[in-house]
Design an enzyme around this catalytic site. Structure first.
Site, PDB file in Angstrom:
ATOM      1  N   GLU A   1       6.168  13.024  -2.408  1.00 59.64           N
ATOM      2  CA  GLU A   1       5.490  12.366  -3.888  1.00 59.64           C
ATOM      3  C   GLU A   1       4.098  13.100  -4.020  1.00 59.64           C
ATOM      4  O   GLU A   1       3.663  13.652  -3.288  1.00 59.64           O
ATOM      5  CB  GLU A   1       5.413  11.079  -3.365  1.00 59.64           C
ATOM      6  CG  GLU A   1       4.530  10.650  -2.114  1.00 59.64           C
ATOM      7  CD  GLU A   1       3.943   9.217  -2.054  1.00 59.64           C
ATOM      8  OE1 GLU A   1       3.181   8.896  -3.154  1.00 59.64           O
ATOM      9  OE2 GLU A   1       3.751   8.518  -1.066  1.00 59.64           O
TER      10      GLU A   1
ATOM     11  N   LYS B   1      -1.708   7.400 -12.028  1.00 59.52           N
ATOM     12  CA  LYS B   1      -0.738   6.974 -10.836  1.00 59.52           C
ATOM     13  C   LYS B   1       0.567   6.474 -11.652  1.00 59.52           C
ATOM     14  O   LYS B   1       0.380   5.316 -12.049  1.00 59.52           O
ATOM     15  CB  LYS B   1      -1.489   5.931  -9.872  1.00 59.52           C
ATOM     16  CG  LYS B   1      -0.573   5.342  -8.779  1.00 59.52           C
ATOM     17  CD  LYS B   1      -1.466   4.298  -8.274  1.00 59.52           C
ATOM     18  CE  LYS B   1      -0.593   3.508  -7.177  1.00 59.52           C
ATOM     19  NZ  LYS B   1      -1.272   2.505  -6.438  1.00 59.52           N
TER      20      LYS B   1
ATOM     21  N   VAL C   1       6.121   6.352  -4.389  1.00 57.99           N
ATOM     22  CA  VAL C   1       7.200   5.950  -3.690  1.00 57.99           C
ATOM     23  C   VAL C   1       8.344   5.808  -4.773  1.00 57.99           C
ATOM     24  O   VAL C   1       9.299   6.165  -4.756  1.00 57.99           O
ATOM     25  CB  VAL C   1       7.035   5.353  -2.532  1.00 57.99           C
ATOM     26  CG1 VAL C   1       8.385   4.932  -1.890  1.00 57.99           C
ATOM     27  CG2 VAL C   1       6.161   5.815  -1.573  1.00 57.99           C
TER      28      VAL C   1
ATOM     29  N   LYS D   1       1.413  -0.110   6.572  1.00 63.68           N
ATOM     30  CA  LYS D   1       0.098  -0.498   6.834  1.00 63.68           C
ATOM     31  C   LYS D   1      -0.476  -1.847   7.055  1.00 63.68           C
ATOM     32  O   LYS D   1       0.159  -2.716   6.280  1.00 63.68           O
ATOM     33  CB  LYS D   1      -0.839   0.125   5.752  1.00 63.68           C
ATOM     34  CG  LYS D   1      -1.250   1.576   6.314  1.00 63.68           C
ATOM     35  CD  LYS D   1      -2.228   2.209   5.153  1.00 63.68           C
ATOM     36  CE  LYS D   1      -1.528   2.630   4.318  1.00 63.68           C
ATOM     37  NZ  LYS D   1      -0.036   2.782   3.936  1.00 63.68           N
TER      38      LYS D   1
ATOM     39  N   SER E   1       4.537  -4.232  -4.198  1.00 57.65           N
ATOM     40  CA  SER E   1       4.538  -3.064  -4.673  1.00 57.65           C
ATOM     41  C   SER E   1       6.026  -2.865  -5.366  1.00 57.65           C
ATOM     42  O   SER E   1       7.038  -3.408  -4.798  1.00 57.65           O
ATOM     43  CB  SER E   1       4.580  -2.074  -3.425  1.00 57.65           C
ATOM     44  OG  SER E   1       4.634  -0.812  -4.101  1.00 57.65           O
ATOM     45  N   ALA E   2       6.108  -2.096  -6.556  1.00 57.43           N
ATOM     46  CA  ALA E   2       7.355  -1.877  -7.100  1.00 57.43           C
ATOM     47  C   ALA E   2       8.258  -0.997  -6.059  1.00 57.43           C
ATOM     48  O   ALA E   2       9.224  -0.783  -6.392  1.00 57.43           O
ATOM     49  CB  ALA E   2       7.025  -1.084  -8.438  1.00 57.43           C
ATOM     50  N   ASP E   3       7.626  -0.266  -5.106  1.00 59.83           N
ATOM     51  CA  ASP E   3       8.167   0.508  -4.228  1.00 59.83           C
ATOM     52  C   ASP E   3       9.325  -0.190  -3.484  1.00 59.83           C
ATOM     53  O   ASP E   3      10.548   0.171  -3.397  1.00 59.83           O
ATOM     54  CB  ASP E   3       7.477   1.038  -2.825  1.00 59.83           C
ATOM     55  CG  ASP E   3       6.397   2.049  -3.515  1.00 59.83           C
ATOM     56  OD1 ASP E   3       6.509   2.355  -4.746  1.00 59.83           O
ATOM     57  OD2 ASP E   3       5.626   2.509  -2.461  1.00 59.83           O
TER      58      ASP E   3
ATOM     59  N   ASP F   1       0.857  -9.720  -5.753  1.00 56.48           N
ATOM     60  CA  ASP F   1       0.721  -8.333  -5.555  1.00 56.48           C
ATOM     61  C   ASP F   1       1.773  -7.817  -4.592  1.00 56.48           C
ATOM     62  O   ASP F   1       1.852  -7.777  -3.174  1.00 56.48           O
ATOM     63  CB  ASP F   1      -0.400  -7.891  -5.034  1.00 56.48           C
ATOM     64  CG  ASP F   1      -0.914  -6.337  -5.278  1.00 56.48           C
ATOM     65  OD1 ASP F   1       0.260  -5.619  -5.448  1.00 56.48           O
ATOM     66  OD2 ASP F   1      -1.927  -6.022  -4.869  1.00 56.48           O
TER      67      ASP F   1
HETATM   68  N1  PSU Z   1       0.271   4.562   1.317  1.00 57.01           N
HETATM   69  C1  PSU Z   1      -0.387   5.390   1.675  1.00 57.01           C
HETATM   70  N2  PSU Z   1      -0.753   6.253   0.786  1.00 57.01           N
HETATM   71  C2  PSU Z   1      -0.412   6.306  -0.142  1.00 57.01           C
HETATM   72  C3  PSU Z   1       0.343   5.276  -1.021  1.00 57.01           C
HETATM   73  C4  PSU Z   1       0.700   4.268   0.011  1.00 57.01           C
HETATM   74  O1  PSU Z   1      -0.739   5.439   2.945  1.00 57.01           O
HETATM   75  O2  PSU Z   1      -0.775   7.454  -1.076  1.00 57.01           O
HETATM   76  C5  PSU Z   1       0.757   5.217  -2.598  1.00 57.01           C
HETATM   77  C6  PSU Z   1       2.434   5.911  -2.518  1.00 57.01           C
HETATM   78  O3  PSU Z   1       2.558   6.668  -3.436  1.00 57.01           O
HETATM   79  C7  PSU Z   1       2.833   4.337  -2.909  1.00 57.01           C
HETATM   80  C8  PSU Z   1       1.827   3.585  -3.366  1.00 57.01           C
HETATM   81  O4  PSU Z   1       4.134   4.330  -3.439  1.00 57.01           O
HETATM   82  O5  PSU Z   1       0.646   3.952  -2.955  1.00 57.01           O
HETATM   83  C9  PSU Z   1       1.836   2.274  -3.458  1.00 57.01           C
HETATM   84  O6  PSU Z   1       0.993   1.758  -4.369  1.00 57.01           O
HETATM   85  P1  PSU Z   1       1.162   0.226  -4.942  1.00 57.01           P
HETATM   86  O7  PSU Z   1       0.820  -0.732  -3.780  1.00 57.01           O
HETATM   87  O8  PSU Z   1       0.176   0.110  -6.069  1.00 57.01           O
HETATM   88  O9  PSU Z   1       2.397  -0.243  -5.239  1.00 57.01           O
HETATM   89 MN    MN Z   2       0.265  -3.808  -6.296  1.00 56.11          MN
END
Ligand code: PSU
Ligand code: MN
Length: 303
Positions: A25, A86, A106, A159, A140-142, A138
């Site tokens: 990514e 992003k 992701v 994490k 994640s869309a992941d 909140d």
């Molecule tokens: N966790 C990390 N480093 C990162 C990310 C997550 O340790 O760079 C990034 C990844 O690209 C992940 C995104 O898909 O953050 C998730 O963002 P959000 O929580 O806004 O969905």
């Molecule tokens: Mn989010």
């Protein structure tokens, strides 16, 4: 569909020769780590993948195209430019239409890898259910992407800036396999273990490759998480890092950080509060994932 995809020469050749390919990514480069460590790490991770018998394909949006495989100059550009977007699932069409630079998360990287028929993807950490999600929503869309897109993600677990328990519950509901690689508990990114058990364990790459083939051969769509713990010598002290994360969460709240800014803000704060130690751990775990991910891609390609 094909008119939006543009392959690097290295990836094009690998595809023609049927070589194993590993997706990477670009949000981790543009929003996950500071310059110049981000670019250096991206290059080293690519080389580790080559050294382990696969071909790296870092994915990003450039000039209205989905790039599968970036040049050295492009890696530098993503690591050292202000205003790189992003990009998650919702953003892809708009970023292509407006021809802006887009760093794929992701979720977005999974979509692009799937379009390019790449099944194995290496990163550091995935997004998940955030702490307090019962009021902020909140999530994640992941996670949604893992539920539907046929790409396996090798990461170092989740994490503790996230609610790890709720993240696992969400993945269970969505039918996403979470495989502990040489472990019975979900790794917590900076540390080797969390208090949360995983239901599936693999101790070698062939088991992972066989599992993915069986799942997809059976038409069971969706991704998988292969959770590979950080190496002992790179791991952080649990109470130290958790204290820092608490502090960073308070600052995020006080500053009203929301939406897509939460994860980059938290990563940056944790890095500052640990005086860079979290970044060292982050870099080490991504490289560790690249070794295993490349070996999984080689095993997966053999079948
Ligand atoms: N966790 C990390 N480093 C990162 C990310 C997550 O340790 O760079 C990034 C990844 O690209 C992940 C995104 O898909 O953050 C998730 O963002 P959000 O929580 O806004 O969905
Ligand atoms: Mn989010």
């Amino acid at each position: 569909m094909k008119k939006y995809l543009s392959y690097s020469d290295e990836v094009k050749e690998a595809m023609a020769q049927g070589k194993p390919i590993v997706a990477l990514e670009s949000t981790i480069i543009s929003h996950g780590m500071p310059y110049p460590q981000n670019v250096k790490t991206a290059r080293e991770v690519e080389q580790i993948i080559r050294d382990n018998g696969a071909v790296p394909a870092t994915i990003a949006l450039i000039d209205g195209m989905i790039k599968i495989g970036l040049s050295d100059e492009e890696l530098e550009m993503f690591g050292n430019s202000k205003g790189v977007a992003k990009v998650s699932r919702r953003d892809i069409g708009y970023l292509i239409a407006t021809k802006q630079l887009g760093a794929t998360t992701v979720a977005a990287t999974m979509i692009c890898a799937d379009l390019a028929d790449i099944r194995i993807f290496v990163t550091g950490g995935i997004g998940g259910v955030h702490r307090g999600a019962e009021t902020t929503m909140d999530i994640s869309a992941d996670l949604e992407e893992l539920a539907k897109t046929d790409v396996a993600v090798i990461c170092a677990g989740a994490k503790s800036i996230l609610d790890i328990g709720l993240t696992l519950e969400y993945l269970e509901t969505k039918g996403v396999p979470v495989v502990g690689y040489g472990t019975d508990v979900l790794p917590a990114f900076y540390t080797r273990a969390s208090e949360f058990p995983v239901n599936l364990r693999a101790d070698d790459v062939n088991t992972v490759a066989d599992m993915l083939h069986a799942k997809w051969d059976l038409g069971i769509s969706g991704g998988a998480i292969i959770a590979n713990p950080i190496r002992e010598e790179d791991a952080m002290e649990e109470s130290f890092i958790n204290g820092i994360i608490e502090k960073a969460l308070e600052e995020a709240k006080a500053n009203g950080i929301a939406g897509k800014d939460v994860t980059p803000f938290m990563l940056g704060k944790v890095k500052d509060l640990t005086e860079g130690k979290s970044l060292d751990a982050n870099i080490a775990l991504v490289k560790n994932n690249a070794v295993i991910g490349a070996q999984i891609a080689v095993a997966f390609n053999r079948k």
